[in-house]
Motif scaffolding. Structure first.
Motif, short mmCIF file in Angstrom:
data_model
loop_
_atom_site.label_atom_id
_atom_site.label_comp_id
_atom_site.label_asym_id
_atom_site.label_seq_id
_atom_site.Cartn_x
_atom_site.Cartn_y
_atom_site.Cartn_z
N ASP A 99 11.90 21.97 10.47
CA ASP A 99 12.84 21.04 9.71
C ASP A 99 11.61 19.81 9.47
OD1 ASP A 99 14.85 22.21 9.47
OD2 ASP A 99 15.95 21.27 10.95
N SER A 100 10.61 19.44 10.34
CA SER A 100 9.61 18.51 10.16
C SER A 100 8.61 18.86 9.04
CB SER A 100 9.21 18.15 11.32
OG SER A 100 8.70 16.99 11.46
N ALA A 101 8.31 20.29 9.17
CA ALA A 101 7.28 20.78 8.37
C ALA A 101 7.84 20.81 7.02
CB ALA A 101 6.73 22.02 9.07
N THR A 102 9.28 21.05 6.69
CA THR A 102 9.61 21.00 5.42
C THR A 102 10.00 19.71 4.73
OG1 THR A 102 12.01 21.35 6.08
CG2 THR A 102 10.35 23.44 5.58
N MET A 103 10.33 18.75 5.91
CA MET A 103 10.77 17.37 5.68
C MET A 103 12.32 17.20 5.70
SD MET A 103 8.00 14.66 3.87
CE MET A 103 8.93 13.33 4.47
N MET A 104 12.74 18.50 5.93
CA MET A 104 14.59 18.74 5.85
C MET A 104 14.78 17.65 6.81
SD MET A 104 17.04 20.13 4.64
CE MET A 104 18.71 20.13 4.85
N ASN A 105 14.05 17.70 8.00
CA ASN A 105 14.53 16.51 9.08
C ASN A 105 14.86 15.43 8.66
OD1 ASN A 105 14.85 16.07 12.01
ND2 ASN A 105 12.62 15.12 11.80
N LYS A 106 13.92 14.71 7.72
CA LYS A 106 13.99 13.47 7.38
C LYS A 106 15.19 13.20 6.15
CE LYS A 106 11.65 11.45 9.18
NZ LYS A 106 11.96 10.94 10.32
N GLY A 107 15.48 14.46 5.77
CA GLY A 107 16.63 14.38 4.93
C GLY A 107 18.02 14.24 5.70
N LEU A 108 17.98 15.08 6.64
CA LEU A 108 19.09 15.00 7.63
C LEU A 108 19.23 13.65 8.49
CD1 LEU A 108 18.64 18.57 9.69
CD2 LEU A 108 20.09 18.00 7.67
N GLU A 109 18.12 13.25 8.53
CA GLU A 109 17.99 11.71 9.25
C GLU A 109 18.51 10.72 8.41
OE1 GLU A 109 14.82 12.52 12.61
OE2 GLU A 109 14.15 11.00 10.94
N VAL A 110 18.39 10.81 7.02
CA VAL A 110 18.92 9.82 5.97
C VAL A 110 20.36 9.88 6.07
CG1 VAL A 110 19.19 9.28 3.71
CG2 VAL A 110 17.08 9.85 4.68
N ILE A 111 20.92 11.26 6.02
CA ILE A 111 22.41 11.47 6.03
C ILE A 111 23.00 10.87 7.15
CG2 ILE A 111 24.21 13.11 5.96
CD1 ILE A 111 22.31 15.06 4.39
N GLU A 112 22.42 11.34 8.46
CA GLU A 112 22.80 10.55 9.77
C GLU A 112 22.90 9.10 9.76
OE1 GLU A 112 21.13 11.71 13.98
OE2 GLU A 112 19.45 12.14 12.59
N ALA A 113 21.84 8.40 8.92
CA ALA A 113 21.88 6.85 9.15
C ALA A 113 23.05 6.30 8.15
CB ALA A 113 20.60 6.42 8.56
#
Ligand code: MN3
Length: 379
Positions: A208-222
């Motif tokens: 997820d970090s390599a695709t940057m999906m992780n950051k997208g999920l973190e925006v939603i979390e925030a």
């Protein structure tokens, strides 16, 4: 400091680091849970002497019971077992660090029981954010974020009135493929994608970090954790992962939280809040770094981030849709069934699905199935 801690997902990256923190401070581990890692869980039970333990995958229940039959520990299994541990009145702080959407029900069970949560399971807020935050408010349950960025934002907001928050600057390492184009990503193998420059994490989150999906999920979390609109969050690529995130107030004053990139700091703070004690990790030396760098994210290459931003701006069940599609796609990529770029392409395409209705547990689970079926029909 006396603490009772229950760790769901204790054999994963966050779980094992949380146990390091518990060991360093002599916290009492009340209960532990893992999915399938029998041997590791057995070792943890022998080292930390919890009263209860859950091996979530029922296929591992009998053999795990045999492993620990000489010990005075109650063994549970299944999602019911996870929920029972989360809701146990003696649980103390419940650290939910299970992987994937399966973490949602234990989170809701902990809140229902009034147990304080340390939340590392992203999917809980990504899929059930509305539901979870509403129930936590009703029950007066506190949720301490464990993710480094959200812990940073939480720390930056301490002592400030929420109405002064103008904007969140969510930092991202950019992952191992920062600066690359779509063309460069065509031949990426799982082994290559599993090498992260700064953080040592589990396989799912590393992809997820390599695709940057992780950051997208973190925006939603925030959005859910800090009750802000998606457009109030700016993702900033910060290669060194030293500034874990920042907040901007109405007067444009910006406050950030810094530290070495080590999850033990946010894990410990979630467990010891509001106190701070020495953490079993290294200290930050800014002069060793010399300089820190910042970039805009490349949304044309890292389309997962773009899809996640689109999903949260639509709201409702759309974040569940992209998250569930991504969960399955990452699994398929790791098994060598699809290419790296197919993850992003299909995460974008799932947004073409119709998925309306209120955010209830039932609808969330239905949206998950819809996303999985969509993915399986396309590969
Ligand atoms: Mn993070």
């Amino acid at each position: 400091m006396e603490k009772n801690v229950t760790i769901l997902g204790s054999t994963g990256s966050i779980g094992t680091q949380a146990l390091d923190v518990c060991r360093a401070h002599g916290f009492h581990v009340y209960a532990l849970a893992a999915n399938t890692s029998e041997q590791k869980l057995e070792e943890q039970v022998r080292a930390f002497h919890p009263s209860r333990v859950c091996i979530a995958d029922p296929a591992h229940y009998q053999s795990f019971c045999t492993r620990v039959r000489d010990l005075n520990v109650e063994v549970l299994t299944g999602i019911e077992g996870l929920c029972e541990l989360a809701a146990d009145k003696q649980a103390g702080i419940v650290l939910n660090s299970v992987m994937g959407m399966v973490g949602l029900r234990p989170t809701l069970a902990a809140i229902e029981a009034g147990n304080t949560l340390a939340l590392a399971n992203k999917e809980t807020l990504v899929t059930g954010g509305e539901l979870v935050m509403k129930q936590a408010t009703e029950k007066g349950v506190r949720i301490f974020p464990v993710d480094s960025e959200h812990s940073a934002i939480f720390q930056c907001l301490e002592g400030y009135r929420h109405c002064h928050l103008n904007k969140i600057l969510l930092t991202a390492s950019g992952g191992p493929f920062f600066g690359m184009t779509r063309k460069d990503l065509e031949e990426i193998t799982p082994a290559r994608a599993l090498k992260h420059p700064n953080w040592n994490m589990g396989a799912k989150i590393t992809i997820d970090s390599a695709t940057m999906m992780n950051k997208g999920l973190e925006v939603i979390e925030a959005v859910h954790l800090f009750d802000v609109r998606p457009e109030q969050i700016e993702v900033v690529v910060h290669r060194e992962s030293v500034i874990h995130s920042l907040v901007e107030f109405d007067d444009y004053s910006v406050i950030g939280q810094l530290g070495v990139p080590d999850m033990k700091i946010p894990i410990q703070y979630a467990l010891t809040y509001p106190e701070r004690t020495a953490c079993p990790t290294g200290r930050l030396s800014l002069t060793d770094y010399g300089k820190l760098t910042f970039y805009k994210p490349d949304l044309e290459t890292f389309v997962c981030l773009k899809a996640a931003l689109e999903a949260i701006s639509r709201g409702g069940l759309y974040p569940t849709l992209v998250n569930s599609a991504n969960e399955l796609l990452v699994e398929l990529f790791l098994k060598g069934k699809i290419s790296f770029l197919q993850i992003g392409d299909l995460v974008c395409k799932v947004l073409g699905e119709q998925c309306d209705g209120p955010v209830t547990l039932e609808n969330i689970l239905a949206a998950e199935q819809q996303a999985r079926q969509f993915v399986l029909s396309k590969i």
